[in-house]
Design an enzyme around this catalytic site. Structure first.
Site, PDB file in Angstrom:
ATOM      1  N   SER A 318       0.989  -1.257   0.083  1.00  0.00           N
ATOM      2  CA  SER A 318      -0.046  -0.153  -0.009  1.00  0.00           C
ATOM      3  C   SER A 318       0.707   1.243   0.025  1.00  0.00           C
ATOM      4  CB  SER A 318      -0.804   0.038   1.244  1.00  0.00           C
ATOM      5  OG  SER A 318      -1.435   1.290   1.434  1.00  0.00           O
ATOM      6  N   GLU A 365      11.982   9.889   2.566  1.00  0.00           N
ATOM      7  CA  GLU A 365      10.668  10.079   2.016  1.00  0.00           C
ATOM      8  C   GLU A 365       9.628  10.808   3.112  1.00  0.00           C
ATOM      9  OE1 GLU A 365      12.315   7.132   2.348  1.00  0.00           O
ATOM     10  OE2 GLU A 365      12.396   6.097   0.624  1.00  0.00           O
ATOM     11  N   CYS A 502       1.690  -4.679  17.207  1.00  0.00           N
ATOM     12  CA  CYS A 502       2.532  -3.373  17.922  1.00  0.00           C
ATOM     13  C   CYS A 502       2.675  -3.911  19.560  1.00  0.00           C
ATOM     14  CB  CYS A 502       2.089  -2.247  17.752  1.00  0.00           C
ATOM     15  SG  CYS A 502       1.565  -2.037  15.923  1.00  0.00           S
TER      16      CYS A 502
END
Ligand code: SF4
Ligand code: SF4
Ligand code: FES
Lengths: 572, 169
Positions: A318, A365, A502
């Site tokens: 994605s 980025e 997580c």
């Protein structure tokens, strides 16, 4: 097969072939251990677990299998002496700097020394002075503290399939390190931090960023905004003696305010936004725009892993930034603009359960028009350290609420912190978008659980959508290979780099193990259960932002702020 | 056209002319995918290159599609493998108990002085490499040193220059 054995003159029926250590643990008989990690590292290296086996002398309990008639003693004067001697030998080569060591009071070596009654170290061994490996933004290796238990080697290999660490050289010169004694920064490492959880001592730890955060909190000219990842609110309490899974979001908000953060926002908001963008992307791909299966992109360790090891799948990833980065980009655009604050004057600090998030925030980025999305990342552990340093009595804090607008969230975003959560949140929204109907089961029990790989399917307007949920990078490797070979076919795959998602992240409190991970996960699901709004597309702030600012998911502006690109990295 | 490991090896630019890599490619092709491939491949690589510099280890890792950390772990574990250049003559001074007691240390000091290198090193002209060895079983001749396959026994330091001279030219 069941066999009869005696342990300390007591008879037991146990299963043949299991190790002495395993059966003793089941029976509640404690045998000290150090290098042993269940199912991962059973190599008999440290010999702290030695027991007396009749007719067989002293044997490591963690590798010696039980057979019929076995007679074991776990606690004799001689054993106690041998174990103590063993510990002294290990300690002879270990720095004696407990007072100012990162892991002091949470170190297996330290507590074992105490348990075994080590009162002095009669030997002082030669030591080699190794350089710190602190080149990555996430992880620091200190080989001087390493006791060569090889737990990190096993976890990096078997659980993460990365094999970045390996024992090199031999005997006294043995060094656990990446190839050619390079830095972790120069090899294919996911920076997931699972090796930190494996390490019994302080030989692997996170790169500490607390100093930068203290400094910025002192800067009057900056508006310091903090975001807190979902998984932190079910684990932070452990640092203050609370049970794993205890919900501490409200106290955590208070603690942030007392530390001096100007706005206390929520990464869960970023997660809700991710669902809008990622759901939209999934629908586009299902209609033929872009390759399938689509792979989720919120786990930064996973991203680094796939860039190194499966770059042929990058087009499947994605393009959505992670919730952390989406949050940062929105704080410095939408929030800055509506509040009339110069975007350069906003500093975004993240509290993350993750070491790889530090790397992610530093990626080239991750900025918009020259302004970084996120400026500083601290782990759950570092945050706890700051709370303690500030003298805040965390357990007795009154609770407070996150600030609006970027602290208004839904239950869908909360479950991002546990394996299966992103998938569930996405399906809740996508299903409704496509069918116009509410998904009957808000709890998608098929996608819940802690198995490494789970599969489910859901019908969307007559089309069967096949999904997979993966946690742990070695599992991801296996599924991607199966997809590549045409053995498996999916439309959508959620991957979280750390076991359990997580909640089991490399920045979470130590210890982190399967049992603790499950409790933290249950905590997140209970938050979702209690939330009034449980679907991302019903978040009123998200809707307002799309109305006033982003227009629609996948819009040009949304792409500029919230999407990113990836790059192939060398695997060797 | 057959694609060789080299084509897939971005780290090996400049080696295209080096025929030794062609030879190594053949060995890798022979062992690839077989269990326990690493050690025979490294063994062959050491024969081809005389030692195993980092580039060669990296090349083997890529060729066998193995983690470089594993390859490095193996090359550094076995003393048989050498990751530094080796001289034409390997001088091994026995450090077994008998030799040690009879002054092997003095021999090493003398050799180090003569060659200007320390134990584990190779002379710049790649003529000699100096190493210590465990007992080689010639205790009756202590102190003993070997130069490749030659054994020299019952030595005193002042004999060292003469021995080295024999191999010098
Ligand atoms: S951070 Fe993860 S990938 Fe890197 S060495 Fe540690 S366990 Fe391995
Ligand atoms: S770094 Fe830690 S886990 Fe790894 S071998 Fe050393 S002590 Fe064990
Ligand atoms: S715990 Fe058994 S040898 Fe280390």
């Amino acid at each position: 097969m069941v066999v009869n054995i005696t342990i300390n003159d007591q008879e037991f029926e146990v299963e043949e072939g299991k190790t002495i250590l395993a059966v003793a643990q089941d029976l509640g008989i404690k045998i000290p251990k150090l290098c042993y990690l269940k199912d991962k590292n059973e190599i008999g290296a440290c010999r702290v677990c030695i027991v007396e086996v009749a007719g067989n002398g002293y044997q490591p309990a963690c590798t010696f299998p039980v057979t019929d008639g076995l007679e074991v003693k776990t606690n004799t004067p001689r054993l106690r002496e041998l174990r103590r001697l063993n510990m002294e030998l290990i300690l002879a080569n270990h720095p004696q700097d407990c007072l100012h060591c990162e892991r002091s009071t949470n170190c297996e070596l330290q507590s074992l020394a105490k348990e075994l009654g080590v009162e002095e170290v009669r030997f002082s061994g030669e030591t080699i002075d190794y350089e710190l490996d602190d080149l990555t933004p996430s992880i620091v290796r200190d080989p001087n503290k390493c006791i060569q238990c090889r737990r990190c080697v096993s976890v990096c290999d078997k659980v993460q399939g990365v094999k970045a660490l390996f024992p090199n050289h031999r005997g006294f010169d043995t060094l656990i390190s990446p190839a050619f004694n390079k830095s972790l920064d120069e090899v294919a490492c996911a920076l997931c931090g699972q090796c930190i959880h494996a390490c019994p001592v302080a030989a692997i730890k996170e790169k500490d960023s607390t100093e930068e955060v203290w400094e910025i909190l002192n800067d009057e000219d900056k508006q310091v905004v903090v975001q807190v990842a979902p998984a932190v609110r079910v684990s932070l309490g452990e640092e203050f003696g609370l049970e794993p899974g205890t919900l501490v979001a409200d106290k955590l908000v208070t603690a942030c305010r007392r530390l001096g953060f100007d706005q206390v926002f929520d990464t869960v908001f970023g997660a809700d936004l991710t669902i809008m963008e990622e759901g939209n992307e999934l629908l586009a791909r299902l209609e033929g725009e872009g390759p399938l299966p689509m792979l989720t992109s919120c786990s930064s360790g996973w991203i680094k892993y796939i860039e190194h090891f499966h770059s042929d799948f990058l087009p499947n990833l994605s393009s959505c930034k992670s919730p952390q980065q989406m949050f940062g980009a929105m704080a410095k655009s939408y929030y800055a603009e509506t509040e009339n604050i110069n975007r350069e004057d906003i500093v975004v600090v993240s509290i993350m359960p993750c070491t790889a998030k530090k790397f992610e925030a530093a990626r080239t980025e991750m900025e918009v028009d020259g302004v970084r999305d996120v400026d500083h990342v601290i782990t759950t552990r570092e945050f706890a350290k700051m709370i303690k340093m500030a003298g805040i009595d965390f357990v007795n804090l009154p609770g407070e609420e996150f600030d609006a607008p970027l602290g208004i969230t839904t239950g869908a975003g909360d479950i991002f912190g546990v394996t299966g959560g992103v998938m569930e949140a996405a399906l809740r929204t996508v299903y409704e978008e496509v069918t116009g109907d509410e998904l009957a089961k808000l709890k998608l029990t098929d996608v819940r659980g802690f198995d490494g790989v789970r599969e489910a399917s859901i019908e969307l307007n007559g089309q069967e959508i096949k999904v997979a949920i993966i946690n742990g990078l070695n599992n991801a490797n296996e599924v991607l290979e199966a997809v590549k070979n045409g053995k498996k076919e999916y439309h959508f795959i959620e991957v979280m780099g750390c076991p359990g998602g997580c909640v089991g992240g490399g920045g979470q409190p130590i210890p982190t193990n399967d049992e603790i991970i499950a409790k933290r996960g249950a905590g997140l699901y209970s938050i979702d259960d209690k939330k009034k709004i449980r679907k991302s597309h019903q978040n009123p702030v998200i809707n307002k932002i799309y109305n006033d600012y982003l227009k629609e998911p996948g819009s040009k502006k949304a792409h500029h702020l919230l999407h990113t690109t990836y790059k192939a990295r060398d695997r060797y | 056209m057959m694609t060789t490991v080299k084509d897939r090896c971005p780290g090996c630019d400049g080696n295209e002319q080096d025929e030794r890599y062609d030879e190594l490619d053949k060995v890798i092709a022979e062992y690839k995918g077989k269990p326990g491939a690493l050690i025979p491949v490294l063994h062959a690589a050491q024969k081809i290159f005389k030692y195993l510099p980092e580039e060669v280890q990296d090349y083997v890792a890529r060729g066998l599609e193995m983690s470089p950390s594993e390859v490095y772990g193996v090359t550094t574990f076995y003393s048989f493998f050498s990751t530094t250049p080796q001289g034409e003559y390997k001088i091994g001074v026995c450090m077994g108990t008998a030799c040690y007691v009879k002054g092997a240390g003095k021999l090493i000091e003398e050799i180090e002085k003569e060659l200007g290198i320390s134990v584990g090193e190779t002379t710049p002209d790649e003529k000699f490499t100096l190493v210590q060895t465990r007992c080689i079983g010639a205790c009756g001749l202590a102190p003993v040193l070997t130069v490749n396959d030659d054994v020299h026994g019952r030595l005193t330091p002042d004999e060292i220059p003469g021995i080295l001279a024999k191999y010098r030219d």
